[in-house]
Design a protein around this motif. Structure first.
Motif, short mmCIF file in Angstrom:
data_model
loop_
_atom_site.label_atom_id
_atom_site.label_comp_id
_atom_site.label_asym_id
_atom_site.label_seq_id
_atom_site.Cartn_x
_atom_site.Cartn_y
_atom_site.Cartn_z
N LYS A 1 -16.31 -92.23 35.07
CA LYS A 1 -15.29 -92.38 36.11
C LYS A 1 -15.76 -93.09 37.37
CE LYS A 1 -11.99 -88.76 35.12
NZ LYS A 1 -10.89 -89.66 34.83
N GLY B 1 -14.86 -90.06 30.57
CA GLY B 1 -15.76 -89.40 31.51
C GLY B 1 -16.52 -90.36 32.41
N GLU C 1 -21.38 -92.39 34.93
CA GLU C 1 -20.79 -91.05 35.01
C GLU C 1 -20.97 -90.39 36.37
OE1 GLU C 1 -21.99 -88.55 31.80
OE2 GLU C 1 -20.32 -87.19 32.10
N GLU C 2 -22.17 -90.58 36.98
CA GLU C 2 -22.40 -89.87 38.24
C GLU C 2 -22.60 -90.80 39.44
OE1 GLU C 2 -24.21 -85.66 36.87
OE2 GLU C 2 -24.91 -87.44 35.84
N LEU D 1 -23.10 -101.91 26.59
CA LEU D 1 -22.88 -100.48 26.40
C LEU D 1 -24.22 -99.75 26.31
CD1 LEU D 1 -20.19 -100.74 23.55
CD2 LEU D 1 -19.76 -100.50 25.98
N PRO E 1 -14.91 -95.06 28.17
CA PRO E 1 -14.81 -93.62 27.91
C PRO E 1 -14.24 -92.88 29.12
CG PRO E 1 -16.95 -94.45 27.26
CD PRO E 1 -16.28 -95.56 27.99
N ASP F 1 -26.42 -98.81 20.61
CA ASP F 1 -25.85 -98.07 19.49
C ASP F 1 -24.98 -99.04 18.67
OD1 ASP F 1 -24.18 -96.43 17.88
OD2 ASP F 1 -24.47 -94.75 19.25
N PHE G 1 -21.80 -98.66 31.43
CA PHE G 1 -20.88 -99.53 30.68
C PHE G 1 -20.48 -100.69 31.60
CE2 PHE G 1 -20.66 -95.48 28.71
CZ PHE G 1 -20.39 -95.70 27.38
N PRO H 1 -24.90 -95.98 26.33
CA PRO H 1 -24.44 -94.59 26.46
C PRO H 1 -25.54 -93.62 26.85
CG PRO H 1 -24.50 -95.25 24.16
CD PRO H 1 -24.78 -96.48 24.95
N GLU H 2 -26.80 -93.98 26.62
CA GLU H 2 -27.89 -93.05 26.94
C GLU H 2 -28.09 -92.90 28.45
OE1 GLU H 2 -28.19 -95.89 25.34
OE2 GLU H 2 -29.59 -97.13 26.45
N ILE H 3 -27.63 -93.89 29.26
CA ILE H 3 -27.83 -93.77 30.73
C ILE H 3 -26.82 -92.83 31.39
CG2 ILE H 3 -27.94 -95.07 32.90
CD1 ILE H 3 -29.14 -97.40 31.30
N PRO H 4 -25.55 -92.87 31.28
CA PRO H 4 -24.69 -93.87 30.63
C PRO H 4 -24.30 -95.00 31.58
CG PRO H 4 -23.42 -91.94 31.26
CD PRO H 4 -24.81 -91.72 31.75
#
Lengths: 186, 310
Positions: A147, A145, A164-165, A40, A143, A9, A47, A42-45
């Protein structure tokens, strides 16, 4: 400080470059950083932030940042690196009490009843603190989220992989490759 | 029709202005005094606008246009964490205040993350109490596409502010203003200030559309007129909260507990009718410290009257 951002992006990449530069300057660590690479996705997301420091963060003692001289029961200190002046003063106050530390000028101190060899070994800066501050700044840049994080440290290179997950092995592999590209060893 | 305007000038001879407002049947919405500087936001009948402007000028002040006066706007971030606050959310809220609106800044409880972000029904109902809601999202197009679900089915106009330019958002929000993503410092450069003005204008446009819709089916009483009646009630009059009554386009937020003052609200007479007949009075969804009075439209009251006679 050189910052290279790669991502899918283009708007996000340029915005995060500005964010990185602003926040690192805010925490006062910009002068310690040599080069930074950021991925970066973000689509996976996913970082990944990888930072190479100018010098390996090490513990600093008073003899590293000041010259000492013993005269009778007094030890004279002359601070050579101004950045550490507040830490030196607080260490001396802590160990010898305020009554026994005289501040003659901005950089010249006298410690009454202080032994030169003991004062020389008092720690004024921890390498771990530097790492902690940089990791804290990276978490602030990422970002909120995102985490789930995995960090790799090696001498001068610090890499943080975040998603994220669940962190998959491929993500760690990508992070390790970036870590190596900045001279780190995994 | 009542119109909202703002006096900006000195305290000297301000009594003349207050008297003039009272004479024309206007209402003072907010008075802010800082040393010898006074700003008065007022709602006055449209036909007396020129008269009040002349009074303002004669006492050495100036009249400012405050297009969002008499509205309450929510500015919403994904969370209250330092990743989303204070910039640029507080900059946007400040811009809305410059336009005369009253603002509330909020963060969602679980709004962070791309795949894990959520909004609760309670959060939606709180947002619906406001005249419009500004949602602030981030820098990645992909994340914004996923997060558009956060403001779907909210029964108040939504203005989306985000970084990259995006399309196909008509179903979820009224307007999209792009070019303002996540920031770590104040928006103070000329380009950024221009962007803030663009956001203010977009909100103004949305509010104008809502006002036009309300004019098609007018309210039984203008909120400013009802405010005047409510101000006579001692607990409101003596309230120390900065704005004890906040005007909305079709309702009022009265900052006293509904449960404690239910009898007053039920017995209040407005133009020969009970308040509960011409408005829906309920406690705020935020908590019981404030009451929402949602004024019914003339056609709604007429329909209810017909039902009663039948």
């Amino acid at each position: 400080m050189e910052v290279e951002v790669v991502g899918s992006d283009s708007y996000g990449c340029s915005a995060y470059k500005t964010l990185f530069e602003t926040i690192i300057s805010d925490v006062g660590k910009a002068t310690l950083i040599d080069k930074t690479k950021i991925i970066l996705k973000p689509e996976i997301p996913l970082f990944i932030f990888s930072i190479r420091l100018i010098n390996k963060p090490v513990n600093k003692v008073i003899s590293d940042v000041a010259s000492l001289r013993q005269e009778g029961n007094e030890t004279h200190l002359s601070i050579s690196d101004e950045r550490y002046a507040p830490d030196i003063l607080s260490q001396l106050w802590k160990n010898y009490g305020r009554d026994n530390v005289e501040q003659q000028t901005r950089f010249d101190l006298v410690v009454i009843n202080g032994k030169e060899d003991i004062i020389a070994e008092l720690q004024v800066s921890s390498g771990e603190e530097v790492k902690k501050d940089i990791i804290g700044a990276l978490w602030r840049i990422m970002p909120e989220g995102i985490k789930v994080r995995h960090s790799i440290f090696d001498g001068k290179v610090i890499t943080v992989i975040a998603t994220e997950e669940i962190i998959c092995p491929e993500m760690v592999k990508e992070g390790s490759t970036l870590h190596k590209s900045l001279g780190g060893v995994v | 029709m009542f119109e909202v305007m703002m006096y900006d000038g000195g305290v000297y001879r301000s009594e003349e202005l207050f008297e003039a407002i009272e004479d024309v049947g206007g209402v003072i919405l907010q008075t802010t005094r800082s040393a010898q500087i006074l700003t008065v936001t007022m709602s006055i009948p449209g036909e007396d606008k020129d008269f009040i402007s002349k009074v303002c000028q004669s006492i050495g002040g100036e009249v400012k246009c405050v297009p969002l006066a008499g509205t309450e706007i929510a500015v919403i971030g994904c969370t209250l964490g330092r990743h989303h606050m204070p910039h640029p959310i507080c900059d946007i809220a400040e811009e809305v205040r410059q336009y005369g609106g009253i603002t509330a800044v909020m963060g969602l409880a679980r709004g962070r993350g791309k795949n894990t972000s959520q909004i609760s029904a309670q959060e939606k109902s709180i947002i619906e109490e406001y005249d419009a809601a500004v949602f602030m999202l981030g820098n990645f197009k992909n994340c914004i596409d996923t997060k558009k679900e956060l403001f779907k089915n909210i029964n108040t106009p939504v203005i989306l502010v985000c970084g990259p330019p995006i399309e196909n958002f008509e179903d979820n929000c009224e307007v999209v203003v792009s070019g303002v993503g996540r920031k770590a410092e104040r928006m103070k450069s000329p380009e950024e200030m221009k962007k803030l003005q663009e956001i203010g204008d977009a909100i103004d446009e949305v509010i104008k559309n809502k006002k036009t819709m309300l004019e098609e089916d007018p309210l039984f009483i203008h909120p400013a007129e009802l405010k005047k009646l409510l101000e006579e009630y001692e607990p409101i009059n003596m309230s120390l909260r900065p704005a004890p009554i906040v005007l909305h386009l079709d309702s009022l937020r009265v900052k006293i507990s509904y449960r404690e003052h239910k009898d007053y609200f039920n017995s209040l007479e407005v133009y020969g009718r009970k308040l509960k007949e011409i408005a829906r009075v309920s406690e705020s969804k935020i908590d019981d410290s404030s009451t929402i009075i949602h004024i019914k439209t003339l056609s709604e009251i007429e329909y209810e009257d017909k039902g009663k006679t039948q």
